[in-house]
Write a protein that holds these residues in place. Sequence first.
Motif, PDB file in Angstrom:
ATOM      1  N   GLU A 104       6.416  -6.457  11.451  1.00 12.10           N
ATOM      2  CA  GLU A 104       5.223  -6.424  10.608  1.00 12.10           C
ATOM      3  C   GLU A 104       5.398  -5.416   9.472  1.00 12.10           C
ATOM      4  OE1 GLU A 104       2.533  -8.431  10.861  1.00 12.10           O
ATOM      5  OE2 GLU A 104       3.726  -9.448  12.407  1.00 12.10           O
ATOM      6  N   PRO A 105       4.808  -5.680   8.305  1.00 10.99           N
ATOM      7  CA  PRO A 105       4.943  -4.745   7.188  1.00 10.99           C
ATOM      8  C   PRO A 105       4.186  -3.451   7.458  1.00 10.99           C
ATOM      9  CG  PRO A 105       3.410  -6.502   6.618  1.00 10.99           C
ATOM     10  CD  PRO A 105       4.031  -6.883   7.928  1.00 10.99           C
ATOM     11  N   THR A 106       4.747  -2.353   6.980  1.00  9.81           N
ATOM     12  CA  THR A 106       4.064  -1.065   7.064  1.00  9.81           C
ATOM     13  C   THR A 106       3.252  -0.840   5.796  1.00  9.81           C
ATOM     14  OG1 THR A 106       5.999   0.089   6.155  1.00  9.81           O
ATOM     15  CG2 THR A 106       5.814  -0.044   8.560  1.00  9.81           C
ATOM     16  N   VAL A 140      12.235   3.604   9.774  1.00  9.55           N
ATOM     17  CA  VAL A 140      11.136   2.760   9.323  1.00  9.55           C
ATOM     18  C   VAL A 140      10.289   3.569   8.353  1.00  9.55           C
ATOM     19  CG1 VAL A 140       9.100   1.424   9.985  1.00  9.55           C
ATOM     20  CG2 VAL A 140      11.116   1.449  11.474  1.00  9.55           C
ATOM     21  N   GLN A 141      10.265   3.152   7.114  1.00  4.09           N
ATOM     22  CA  GLN A 141       9.507   3.861   6.103  1.00  4.09           C
ATOM     23  C   GLN A 141       8.000   3.658   6.297  1.00  4.09           C
ATOM     24  OE1 GLN A 141      11.225   5.621   2.981  1.00  4.09           O
ATOM     25  NE2 GLN A 141      12.239   5.863   4.957  1.00  4.09           N
ATOM     26  N   THR A 142       7.228   4.625   5.836  1.00  2.00           N
ATOM     27  CA  THR A 142       5.788   4.607   6.026  1.00  2.00           C
ATOM     28  C   THR A 142       5.129   3.425   5.328  1.00  2.00           C
ATOM     29  OG1 THR A 142       5.857   7.002   6.228  1.00  2.00           O
ATOM     30  CG2 THR A 142       3.701   6.021   5.793  1.00  2.00           C
ATOM     31  N   TYR A 143       5.746   2.971   4.252  1.00  2.00           N
ATOM     32  CA  TYR A 143       5.272   1.749   3.581  1.00  2.00           C
ATOM     33  C   TYR A 143       6.469   1.022   2.986  1.00  2.00           C
ATOM     34  CZ  TYR A 143       5.673   4.006  -1.047  1.00  2.00           C
ATOM     35  OH  TYR A 143       6.144   4.615  -2.185  1.00  2.00           O
ATOM     36  N   ASN A 144       6.226  -0.228   2.565  1.00  4.89           N
ATOM     37  CA  ASN A 144       7.285  -1.053   1.991  1.00  4.89           C
ATOM     38  C   ASN A 144       8.459  -1.211   2.949  1.00  4.89           C
ATOM     39  OD1 ASN A 144       8.435  -2.688  -0.009  1.00  4.89           O
ATOM     40  ND2 ASN A 144       9.483  -0.969  -0.982  1.00  4.89           N
ATOM     41  N   MET A 162       8.497   8.582   6.835  1.00  5.11           N
ATOM     42  CA  MET A 162       8.964   7.646   7.857  1.00  5.11           C
ATOM     43  C   MET A 162       8.053   7.693   9.062  1.00  5.11           C
ATOM     44  SD  MET A 162      12.390   9.714   9.045  1.00  5.11           S
ATOM     45  CE  MET A 162      12.298  11.490   9.332  1.00  5.11           C
ATOM     46  N   VAL A 163       7.976   6.556   9.750  1.00  4.70           N
ATOM     47  CA  VAL A 163       7.097   6.442  10.914  1.00  4.70           C
ATOM     48  C   VAL A 163       7.826   5.992  12.176  1.00  4.70           C
ATOM     49  CG1 VAL A 163       4.976   6.107   9.603  1.00  4.70           C
ATOM     50  CG2 VAL A 163       6.403   4.120  10.161  1.00  4.70           C
ATOM     51  N   ASP A 164       9.140   5.813  12.075  1.00  2.00           N
ATOM     52  CA  ASP A 164       9.921   5.462  13.260  1.00  2.00           C
ATOM     53  C   ASP A 164      11.397   5.487  12.900  1.00  2.00           C
ATOM     54  OD1 ASP A 164      10.441   4.795  15.883  1.00  2.00           O
ATOM     55  OD2 ASP A 164       9.209   2.980  15.887  1.00  2.00           O
ATOM     56  N   VAL A 193       0.877  -1.179   0.000  1.00  2.00           N
ATOM     57  CA  VAL A 193       0.000   0.000   0.000  1.00  2.00           C
ATOM     58  C   VAL A 193       0.910   1.223   0.000  1.00  2.00           C
ATOM     59  CG1 VAL A 193      -1.762   1.307   1.248  1.00  2.00           C
ATOM     60  CG2 VAL A 193      -1.823  -1.198   1.250  1.00  2.00           C
ATOM     61  N   PRO A 194       1.078   1.884  -1.138  1.00  2.00           N
ATOM     62  CA  PRO A 194       1.960   3.056  -1.177  1.00  2.00           C
ATOM     63  C   PRO A 194       1.345   4.249  -0.455  1.00  2.00           C
ATOM     64  CG  PRO A 194       1.611   2.100  -3.374  1.00  2.00           C
ATOM     65  CD  PRO A 194       0.559   1.537  -2.457  1.00  2.00           C
TER      66      PRO A 194
END
Length: 361
Positions: free
Chosen positions: A139-141, A128-132, A105-107, A75-76
């Motif tokens: 767990e996948p973002t 940690v990228q927001t997706y991919n 990024m989310v972390d 999910v981009p």
Amino acid sequence: MTAQTTSPTTTRNAPAGHVPAYAAPAASAPLERTTVPRRPVGEHDVLIDIKYAGICHSDIHQARDGWGEGIFPMVPGHEIAGVVAEVGPGVTKFRVGDRVGVGCMVDSCRTCDACRAGLEQYCVKGNVQTYNALDKSGEPTYGGYSRQIVVDEAFTLRIPDGLSLDVAAPLLCAGITTYSPLAHWNAGPGKKVAIVGLGGLGHMAVKIAHAMGAEVTVLSQTLRKKDDGLRLGADHYYATGDDATFEQLAGAFDLIVSTVSAPLPFDRYLGLLKTDGALVNVGAPEEPVSLNVFSLMLQRKTLAGSAIGGIAETQEMLDFCAAHGLGAEIELIGADRINEAYERILASDVRYRFVIDAATI
């Protein structure tokens, strides 16, 4: 290596903990409507009702495995604007109803020298990228092409009231990606700045550099968008398809920011810099590039790269854009047009950022 994940369900009514989204089920496959899991709201988390999500060229690169094997289903979306729907018991920065954004990024590790300096985008251990990406629990973002997202408050941004959420969404990538190098290399009064490419990134670079007080030139393949470039704040506009441009502008610029995702003939562009000038890449070509090092050595020039900005700088950028009335130039679309939008981006047929109305997901 592609991570093994559980495929999102395709039921229209999302199970508990799942939200509607658009995902690429495999590399280069068309995106389709589905649902994806979101974690429960933790101590320092905020649950965001996504209102708008920008489409970045990097979404296409990753959904089509242009930068290496991705995590599918994907999910981009890392240009997210919305409203806080719930906060964890330990959250202090936000309240329900606040207008917020989430970027690339989310972390991050939060402990390395880069993170401690507010440069989370350069986290030594990898942010940690927001997706991919995989979060700290493995767990996948999943990104912003969805109805909701749960994000730690430390990686959530406040969107000033002076910015509409739809035009603010692209600032979470296109805005900070261009603001950061312009600020770092001191674009401002007395500086001559060239922006290579007038697309999703480039049009924001022009707006921001102009607002900073620099003399701004757009370098584009043709003069097709010249009127737009001048309207957005450029003082000059030249076609790089004309060899005379490189002769006329030799040694002209203090800073060149390249926003294009195709390889450049760097030696030619470095010839446009003054002594001690810098050519900074924020576009990311999939192909390798070549360079004659004498293009750098003879005038002490710099060839550099820049990746988004840290959380504090991203907030600074949002406040700057609000103060100067800078939002993205957008074309608002329904989610059922995402695949069409991808093809139009590749054909340079958008002025200048597609934004998804998340209510249509």
